[in-house]
Design a protein around this motif. Structure first.
Motif, mmCIF file in Angstrom:
data_model
loop_
_atom_site.group_PDB
_atom_site.id
_atom_site.type_symbol
_atom_site.label_atom_id
_atom_site.label_comp_id
_atom_site.label_asym_id
_atom_site.label_seq_id
_atom_site.Cartn_x
_atom_site.Cartn_y
_atom_site.Cartn_z
ATOM 1 N N ASP A 54 25.329 83.396 -34.315
ATOM 2 C CA ASP A 54 25.847 82.508 -35.343
ATOM 3 C C ASP A 54 25.348 81.097 -35.022
ATOM 4 O O ASP A 54 25.715 80.508 -34.002
ATOM 5 C CB ASP A 54 27.387 82.553 -35.341
ATOM 6 N N SER B 39 25.713 78.430 -36.939
ATOM 7 C CA SER B 39 26.367 77.352 -37.700
ATOM 8 C C SER B 39 26.922 76.265 -36.781
ATOM 9 O O SER B 39 26.872 75.076 -37.109
ATOM 10 C CB SER B 39 27.481 77.914 -38.587
ATOM 11 N N SER C 213 22.918 89.159 -33.050
ATOM 12 C CA SER C 213 22.780 88.241 -34.178
ATOM 13 C C SER C 213 23.611 87.015 -33.827
ATOM 14 O O SER C 213 24.808 87.114 -33.588
ATOM 15 C CB SER C 213 23.255 88.890 -35.473
#
Length: 460
Positions: free
Chosen positions: A399, A401, A397
């Protein structure tokens, strides 16, 4: 045992009404669904009844108990399309049908469909078909002519056409029926036809030949489920003539007017708002979509967003939204034990003529309320968020951002310098990695698409 206090209602094509489902025997609930003719990969439209009746199978098992429900779905492995495929490819018929049958099971498995209890192949039930045809002749419902055996529609005229809501006279007026000199009535249909030496054939009282299409389902359902059973399903393209003819044969052969008590038909499928066709270039097999990177679970969720009796439109936009939803739900339920049963509102929606769109609305509510255990149990009932279906989402998964922030900053910079080359470079690289880039004044949102490859982000 299941939770039998739930009342299931189903839209019965035979009566044109939504009816409370009452099985003949609650400890022996039986369903038959018409399966594929195996000469090629299953296309997206073939998958719709598989997913629809898989959901009904799951609901019946939930309500009546796993051991109490029997589901049969056939494989048509004797058919002129298969013969033609063998002729053009030079391959053995048995090799083609064995390969395509396995393809079908593999592809439907990827969509999370449970395997039915019985998957009869037509070629395994020829003696039963011959016996049933003999029985129809003996009862005056069929006749032999020029190596063929035909069902005599006039022998059952008052009931023929009730399922599809047509009278025999209307049907003859509007029908493109196969005209043949040996037919007594143009609507009479073939139960047995002669085979030449180069075609599959079996010995019979009427000479070497092969069964017509309709008789196979009548003979196999009788053999596996009995003369009367609960539910018969299939696509609405099968209502006439296939299902109409099955009813006629079975009721006449079994000497009663019952056969299947509830008839369910799913509507057809479109792609991007148009009927699927090779000429429009919008014809997809399930395998095509899987190979393009659409996970089976995503395809399943897109299917379930539309009620089975409405035409379903497959669009790329729906697939992207379904993928984002499933990623969210999987993140919310990771490492959680499911609740002991699906949420009551989910069961109620599903029991109301398989209102899967209503179920999905309830799943969104459970997710919004943070009820991860309830969401997981409820989604599992629909065949979603299962461990087997999760490999696609189990990748690292990532990130995103940081990437969102750097693109946002590059954009702010570009607004001042009027040099957008860095923004374009970043955006192109993110799209190339399989991300959908959504930019607004408020910020940047990156949404993983079907072919998202986190490895491609490392170059950034």
């Amino acid at each position: 045992m299941g939770t039998m206090d739930i009342e299931i209602k189903l839209q019965n094509t035979k009566t044109r009404k939504k009816e409370v489902f009452e099985p003949i025997n609650a400890s022996n609930v039986r369903m038959y669904v018409c399966g594929p003719t195996v000469y090629d990969r299953a296309h997206l439209g073939n998958a719709r009844p598989v997913v629809v009746f898989d959901v009904l199978f799951r609901l019946l098992r939930e309500v009546y108990g796993t051991a109490e429900v029997t589901y049969a779905r056939n494989f048509t492995d004797v058919d002129d399309k298969i013969n033609a495929r063998a002729t053009e490819s030079g391959r053995q018929i048995g090799d083609i049908t064995a390969e395509t049958t396995q393809w079908f099971l593999d592809d439907m498995g990827e969509l999370g469909a449970l395997q039915p209890d019985h998957m009869p192949r037509a070629t395994e039930y020829i003696p039963q078909m011959v016996a049933m045809i003999g029985n129809l002749i003996a009862k005056g419902h069929a006749y032999a002519a020029e190596g063929h055996v035909l069902f005599a529609v006039d022998s059952w005229k008052e009931s023929y056409g009730k399922l599809s809501g047509r009278s025999v006279d209307d049907m003859i007026a509007g029908a493109r029926v196969e005209v043949a000199p040996y037919k007594k009535n143009p609507m009479d249909f073939v139960l047995w036809k002669p085979s030449t030496d180069d075609l599959p054939g079996w010995d019979s009282p009427w000479g070497r030949g092969r069964p017509g299409w309709h008789i196979e389902c009548s003979a196999m359902s009788y053999e596996l489920l009995g003369g009367t059973f609960d539910i018969h399903g299939g696509g609405n393209d099968l209502m006439f003539p296939h299902h109409e003819n099955e009813i006629a044969q079975s009721c006449c052969a079994n000497g009663d007017d019952s056969f299947a008590r509830y008839w369910l038909h799913n509507e057809m499928l479109q792609v991007e708002g148009k009927k699927m066709s090779k000429s429009l270039g919008n014809f997809f097999t399930v395998r095509d979509l899987l190979d393009q990177g659409y996970p089976g679970e995503v395809i399943r969720l897109v299917f379930l967003q539309t009620h089975y009796r409405k035409p379903m439109d497959w669009t790329d936009k729906k697939a992207k939204e379904a993928e984002a939803t499933l990623r969210k739900w999987r993140a919310l339920t990771a490492g959680i034990e499911p609740a002991s049963s699906a949420a009551a509102a989910v069961l109620a929606a599903l029991a109301d003529d398989l209102n899967t769109a209503g179920v999905i609305a309830e799943l969104h509510k459970l997710a919004a309320a943070g009820d991860a255990a309830g969401l997981l149990a409820s989604a599992n009932l629909l065949g979603l968020l299962t461990e087997e279906m999760g490999a696609w989402a189990a990748g690292p998964s990532v990130d995103l951002s940081g990437y969102e922030e750097s693109l946002f900053k590059a954009r702010q910079n570009a607004m001042e310098t009027k040099d957008f080359s860095e923004v374009d470079r970043l955006k192109a690289a993110l799209i190339e990695a399989g991300l959908e880039v959504r930019m607004s004044k408020a910020g940047v949102e990156l949404v993983p698409g079907p072919g998202f490859d986190p490895a491609k982000l490392e170059a950034l």
